[in-house]
Structure formats: C-alpha cells, structure tokens
Design an enzyme around this catalytic site. Structure first.
Site, PDB file in Angstrom:
ATOM      1  N   LYS A  80      63.300  40.442  42.977  1.00 21.32           N
ATOM      2  CA  LYS A  80      62.266  40.555  43.661  1.00 21.32           C
ATOM      3  C   LYS A  80      62.389  40.741  45.062  1.00 21.32           C
ATOM      4  CE  LYS A  80      57.720  40.706  41.934  1.00 21.32           C
ATOM      5  NZ  LYS A  80      57.306  41.230  40.733  1.00 21.32           N
ATOM      6  N   GLY A 185      40.933  37.742  39.411  1.00 22.49           N
ATOM      7  CA  GLY A 185      41.664  38.817  40.203  1.00 22.49           C
ATOM      8  C   GLY A 185      41.238  40.236  39.766  1.00 22.49           C
ATOM      9  N   GLY A 187      42.122  43.354  41.029  1.00 16.26           N
ATOM     10  CA  GLY A 187      42.834  44.192  41.948  1.00 16.26           C
ATOM     11  C   GLY A 187      43.251  45.435  40.966  1.00 16.26           C
ATOM     12  N   ASN A 188      44.461  45.962  41.329  1.00 18.45           N
ATOM     13  CA  ASN A 188      44.728  47.216  40.795  1.00 18.45           C
ATOM     14  C   ASN A 188      44.969  47.006  39.278  1.00 18.45           C
ATOM     15  OD1 ASN A 188      44.940  48.738  43.009  1.00 18.45           O
ATOM     16  ND2 ASN A 188      47.179  48.523  43.481  1.00 18.45           N
ATOM     17  N   VAL A 189      45.437  46.086  38.983  1.00 18.37           N
ATOM     18  CA  VAL A 189      45.715  45.658  37.285  1.00 18.37           C
ATOM     19  C   VAL A 189      44.425  44.912  36.712  1.00 18.37           C
ATOM     20  CG1 VAL A 189      46.941  44.142  35.726  1.00 18.37           C
ATOM     21  CG2 VAL A 189      48.204  45.362  37.695  1.00 18.37           C
ATOM     22  N   TYR A 191      41.397  45.007  37.574  1.00 13.57           N
ATOM     23  CA  TYR A 191      40.390  46.046  37.372  1.00 13.57           C
ATOM     24  C   TYR A 191      40.518  47.036  36.189  1.00 13.57           C
ATOM     25  CZ  TYR A 191      37.680  50.266  38.010  1.00 13.57           C
ATOM     26  OH  TYR A 191      36.698  51.292  37.817  1.00 13.57           O
TER      27      TYR A 191
END
Length: 363
Positions: A80, A185, A187-189, A191
């Site tokens: 990471k 949350g 966000g991209n995921v 949503y």
C-alpha cells in the site's frame, strides 16, 4: 516515529519514506509480503493529522492487502502507499509525477492502484514516470459497460455479493426487499453499493462527510440522510462501513443495533480483538479484506488478460469464501476475522518471498 516497534508492524518486508520538496510530496510505501507475487495495493491520498497516523494506516492497509489477495486466490502480495495531503487542495500533476518516480525506484516490488483520494487519471499521470501502476487500461468491464480501469464498480459489486451472503446466513433471507441498510460513506464504492441495494429493494440510510455526495444518494435512491453520530447506531438490519477504517471499536460496537456488519471500508476493526466483541454482541461481521476484494480481482485480471465473464465469476466467489468463513465460525465458536486470517495464512505462509526466491535462484 518508530517503525520496527510500531504496534502495526508485522514483519513488513519493506517500508519506504519519500519526499519531493519541489512538489510538496510526502509519501510512505509499505510492502508487507511478496510470497505470492509482487505487492499490489492502492495509493491513498489523505490529509493525515500526523506522520504517525499515516504510518499506522499504510502498515495496516498493506498487511490487509496480503490477506485479501491470498483469500481471493490471486498471485499477488500485499502492499500500500499513502500520500499525505488533501486531494481536493494539494493534488497536482507535478505531485503525481513525483509519486511515479518514487514508485519506479522500487523496481517492481510494489504496484500502485486507485484508492481513496486518487483516481484513474492520477494513476495515468504517475504512469508517465513509472510502469508500476495498474487499473489504468480501458476495456469492457465485468458488467458489460465500458471501463477506464477504475476498480470501484467491481469492489462495490463484490461487497454487494458478500452482503447478500451475510444476510442469508444471519437473517435467513435471500430477498433484500425492505432490508434496512445504513451506508457510511457514499464515495466511489459506497455510492455504487447503495445503487445495488436500492435496485434490490433495500431501504437506505446514508452519511458522508461531503454533503453533495449524500444529497446525490437521497435524490437517486430515496435514502434518508443522517448524521455521523447516528449512522452506526440506527435500528437497521445491516451496517455497511464504506469510508475510512477503525469505526468498529469499544464505543461503537455496544451501540450497534444491526445484526450484520458488511461494508467495503478497509480495516473496519480498530483492534483485532473487536472481532470477538462483535461476536459477543451477536453481530455477524463480514471480514473487510474478504468482502471488498472485488477491486483487486478486477485489477489483477486487467494485468493478466481481462475477460468480463471470467472476472464477474471470480468476484462472485467472494460469497462462497464468506460462506466458508461463516460456517467455520459457527462450527468452531470463533470470530469470523480469526477464521479468515487463518485461511489466508494457509495460502501464503508456505510461499517464499520475492527476495527469498531471488536468493535461491542466484544460489
């Protein structure tokens, strides 16, 4: 700031600190284990409150990637990277290029992918200075739609598959109509997960630090917006953490009313023993490094030859893996996270690391 004595240090093979005064880059890259292959993991950009917080995050996340790749049966290790800074204020093309130069210095031991605070365009900018980026090639995605390489749709779909498996196991229901889910949350995921749940008939409650993202879910999915203090404690069936980690802790777990925790966030447990605390409270926990593996599966296939149906089938094995973990947990009376860790360790402990393999070949 200590590394070797850090509580999150787990015999990581390599931890590198990078700076570039001209662009303001401050970054840390951690390679946890390369026994199954090169370490692949997201590059996160976040305004950490301290260098210590950034180090803690990269050590935990890189270890999680080792376990995630092993349980997804991928020939990859765990790594990471984190960039210290606010992506909405400090991100520039020059900074991303500097990050690419840093990655190139690692000689292929770590491959970066998209993560919180970075995007496919950012990875492409890094790619001007390194070949060690993944998830940047356009193709037809697992869902039959054009993809620019963004793994978020696969992460969300895998999380949805895993959430359904958890609901079936704990609540005994296959139909999600009327299922009450709190998504932390959007966000991209988060949503995309909310969209899958909405299309399956679930009722949604949502929270996000960005008001516009929360309003989008309200408008498109009829979700109910709530505050940060409320989202984990609502009287719902499922809590889906899809933001940053360490949200399941001594304070939050006793307040949970949901019987299932199944979300896409990494490192949801503040400490490993919180897995046992969830079990004591009768809550089924879908280990995050199992349920959110769809993205890494997608990126892996993007590097080895992307076949949409094959990728979709691979992502859907997340449900099978979770069912095995849940069954073993019930049988042995032990937390799901411990069972998942053991399964993963069985798959990478007997492999030599890249360094060991190179030395053996040289000898």
């Amino acid at each position: 700031m200590n590394v070797f004595s850090h509580p999150e240090f787990d015999n990581h093979e390599q931890v590198c600190f990078f700076t570039d005064p001209r662009t303001g880059l401050k970054a840390i890259v951690a390679v946890h284990n390369s026994s199954r292959g090169p370490a692949l993991g997201g590059c996160r950009m976040y305004p950490y409150a301290s260098d210590e917080e950034a180090l803690r995050d990269v050590l935990r996340l890189s270890k999680g990637m080792t376990y995630k790749s092993a349980l997804a049966n991928l020939d990859l290790g765990g790594g990471k990277s984190v960039i210290i800074g606010d992506p909405r204020q400090h991100k520039t093309e020059e900074l991303m290029e500097a990050m690419g130069r840093c990655l190139e210095q690692l000689g292929g031991r770590y491959i970066a992918a998209e993560d919180s605070g970075t995007s496919v365009p950012d990875l492409k900018v890094m790619g001007r200075c390194t070949t060690q980026v993944a998830g940047v090639s356009a193709h037809i995605g697992f869902d039959g739609k054009p993809s620019d390489g963004d793994p978020s749709p696969a992460t969300a779909y895998g999380t949805f598959v895993g959430l359904k498996a958890a609901v079936q196991h704990k609540l005994g229901r296959n139909d999600l109509t009327g299922l009450k889910v709190a998504v932390q949350g959007i966000g991209n995921v988060g949503y995309r997960l909310a969209r899958h749940l909405h299309e399956a008939g679930a009722q949604l409650w949502v929270y996000d630090i960005h008001q516009d993202q929360m309003e989008r879910a309200v408008e498109e999915f009829g979700a109910t917006p709530v505050s940060a203090d409320e989202i984990l404690t609502l009287p719902v069936d499922v809590v889906a953490p899809c933001a940053l980690g360490a949200v399941l802790n001594d304070t939050s777990i006793p307040q949970l009313q949901a019987r299932v925790v199944a979300g896409a966030a990494n490192n949801q447990l503040e400490r490993p023993e919180h897995d046992a605390l969830l079990m004591q409270h009768g809550i089924l926990y879908a280990p995050d490094f199992v349920i959110n593996a769809g993205g890494i599966i997608d990126v892996f296939h993007g590097r080895t030859g992307y076949e949409p149906e094959k990728v979709r089938a691979h992502v859907e094995t997340i449900g099978d893996t979770l069912n095995e973990i849940f069954t073993r947990s019930d049988r042995d009376g032990r937390p799901t996270g411990i069972i998942a860790n053991e399964l993963a360790e069985e798959r990478f402990d007997h492999f030599p690391t890249q360094q060991e393999a190179s030395l053996a070949k040289a000898g």
